[in-house]
Write a protein that holds these residues in place. Sequence first.
Motif, PDB file in Angstrom:
ATOM      1  N   SER A 157      -0.002   9.349   5.816  1.00 18.59           N
ATOM      2  CA  SER A 157       0.601  10.674   5.911  1.00 18.59           C
ATOM      3  C   SER A 157      -0.200  11.765   5.209  1.00 18.59           C
ATOM      4  CB  SER A 157       2.027  10.648   5.355  1.00 18.59           C
ATOM      5  OG  SER A 157       2.021  10.269   3.997  1.00 18.59           O
ATOM      6  N   ALA A 158      -1.022  11.394   4.217  1.00 18.42           N
ATOM      7  CA  ALA A 158      -1.780  12.405   3.467  1.00 18.42           C
ATOM      8  C   ALA A 158      -3.146  12.700   4.079  1.00 18.42           C
ATOM      9  CB  ALA A 158      -1.948  11.957   2.013  1.00 18.42           C
ATOM     10  N   VAL A 198       0.867  -1.177   0.000  1.00 19.03           N
ATOM     11  CA  VAL A 198       0.000   0.000   0.000  1.00 19.03           C
ATOM     12  C   VAL A 198       0.906   1.230   0.000  1.00 19.03           C
ATOM     13  CG1 VAL A 198      -1.795   1.291   1.197  1.00 19.03           C
ATOM     14  CG2 VAL A 198      -1.821  -1.213   1.238  1.00 19.03           C
ATOM     15  N   PHE A 199       0.748   2.068  -1.017  1.00 20.84           N
ATOM     16  CA  PHE A 199       1.619   3.223  -1.193  1.00 20.84           C
ATOM     17  C   PHE A 199       1.042   4.455  -0.499  1.00 20.84           C
ATOM     18  CE2 PHE A 199       2.246   0.410  -4.796  1.00 20.84           C
ATOM     19  CZ  PHE A 199       3.629   0.336  -4.898  1.00 20.84           C
ATOM     20  N   GLN A 200       1.927   5.396  -0.254  1.00 21.94           N
ATOM     21  CA  GLN A 200       1.529   6.662   0.359  1.00 21.94           C
ATOM     22  C   GLN A 200       0.516   7.395  -0.518  1.00 21.94           C
ATOM     23  OE1 GLN A 200       4.898   9.122   1.256  1.00 21.94           O
ATOM     24  NE2 GLN A 200       3.694  10.923   1.698  1.00 21.94           N
ATOM     25  N   SER A 201       0.659   7.285  -1.835  1.00 19.79           N
ATOM     26  CA  SER A 201      -0.194   8.030  -2.771  1.00 19.79           C
ATOM     27  C   SER A 201      -1.410   7.240  -3.243  1.00 19.79           C
ATOM     28  CB  SER A 201       0.643   8.432  -3.987  1.00 19.79           C
ATOM     29  OG  SER A 201       1.186   7.282  -4.612  1.00 19.79           O
ATOM     30  N   LEU A 208       3.345  -1.464   4.100  1.00 13.14           N
ATOM     31  CA  LEU A 208       2.637  -0.179   4.169  1.00 13.14           C
ATOM     32  C   LEU A 208       3.653   0.955   4.198  1.00 13.14           C
ATOM     33  CD1 LEU A 208       0.053  -1.170   6.947  1.00 13.14           C
ATOM     34  CD2 LEU A 208      -0.254  -1.304   4.469  1.00 13.14           C
ATOM     35  N   ASP A 209       3.681   1.760   3.131  1.00 12.15           N
ATOM     36  CA  ASP A 209       4.663   2.837   3.013  1.00 12.15           C
ATOM     37  C   ASP A 209       4.023   4.176   3.359  1.00 12.15           C
ATOM     38  OD1 ASP A 209       6.866   4.355   2.478  1.00 12.15           O
ATOM     39  OD2 ASP A 209       6.767   4.152   0.307  1.00 12.15           O
ATOM     40  N   GLN A 259      -7.779   5.183   0.740  1.00  9.91           N
ATOM     41  CA  GLN A 259      -6.749   4.382   1.384  1.00  9.91           C
ATOM     42  C   GLN A 259      -7.291   3.014   1.794  1.00  9.91           C
ATOM     43  OE1 GLN A 259      -3.781   3.773   1.217  1.00  9.91           O
ATOM     44  NE2 GLN A 259      -2.790   5.369   2.407  1.00  9.91           N
ATOM     45  N   ARG A 260      -8.545   2.961   2.188  1.00 10.93           N
ATOM     46  CA  ARG A 260      -9.169   1.672   2.527  1.00 10.93           C
ATOM     47  C   ARG A 260      -9.283   0.783   1.283  1.00 10.93           C
ATOM     48  NH1 ARG A 260     -12.521   1.633   7.443  1.00 10.93           N
ATOM     49  NH2 ARG A 260     -12.113   3.559   8.587  1.00 10.93           N
TER      50      ARG A 260
END
Length: 357
Positions: free
Chosen positions: A164-165, A82-85, A159-160, A142-143
């Motif tokens: 954070s966003a 799972v990416f930050q973006s 999980l990266d 994100q979910r």
Amino acid sequence: MNGARVEFRGLRRTFGTTVALDGLDLTVEPGELIALLGPSGCGKTTALRCVAGFESPDAGAVLVDEEDITRVPANRRDAGMVFQSYSLFPNLNARDNVAFGMRVRKVPAAKRHARAAELLDLVGLPSQGDRYPHQLSGGQQQRVALARALALEPRVLLLDEPLSALDAKVRVALREEIRRLQLSLGITTIFVTHDQEEALSIADHVAVLKDGRLEQSGAPAEVYDRPATPFVAEFVGTMNHLPGVLSGDEVEVVGQRLPVHGPKPGSADVDVLVRPETVLVTPAEDGEAVVITSSFRGASVRLRLRLGDGTEVLADLPGHDAVRLAPGDRAGVRLVERPVLVAARAAAPAEVVLAGD
């Protein structure tokens, strides 16, 4: 899902003259959630990408259940990321985003649609399957990304900085949801973050990295209460610096002698590192400290005090203890009797002399 054992063995990765990982040795036990914590550039994301197969280390190995996967292509590794973006496909609705990996693996349509619906329900979005990413909030996107990573039942979840966003309230709710899912599925999870509160609240173990090296790994309470190095002490939580004099295995600070643990500098003049909650404050008309400010923090109050030598110290007190102290009041200050970390005394900033003075 059955969690896998993940091992980093002497992992080294450089980018030109920059050393991202410098001999990282770390083990993640099956079903454990470990947080890789550290400042930007410490190597935590590089380590995660080496597990995913998006980076190839210059030396060392990554093992999953004792199998060396260092040179295995990313699409053949049993890992979900799972990416930050978020990286959702904008032209696919939530259900099809979750089902995308299963479609690539040619899972029959009925089975992948049922699995996608099951996962959307698992992450709390049972009625959002027909919505496209632009119709979802950041937390909902994100979910969906999390459900997509879980769709192929990976042995390892990566999980990266996934939160954070998001705004603070959504971050807290979603990190609790991630932890609930991780525990219920029993999946080994590596969670990268630079937020120490996030790491301490969600992880079974915390690994603190600095300059590509592991500074300390342990349970959250151990890392917080017994930091192995001054860097860990500073990075994980708030820390006071009080002047002290080192003598053997003890240090004299605020009129007390306390045992020292961890590395010791060569000089006798040191900074003693103590947390605000280990500073004991009592009202005293002849006390050597003066209260400068008092900040209400719900269950506790944070006092800022100035000691007789001009040093300022933060103290966290239960609210009922702090009501007797107001700015301008004098107080006595002592430290909890426990081993402390020390560091070389920080040099005082140079005095600036203006032209004409």
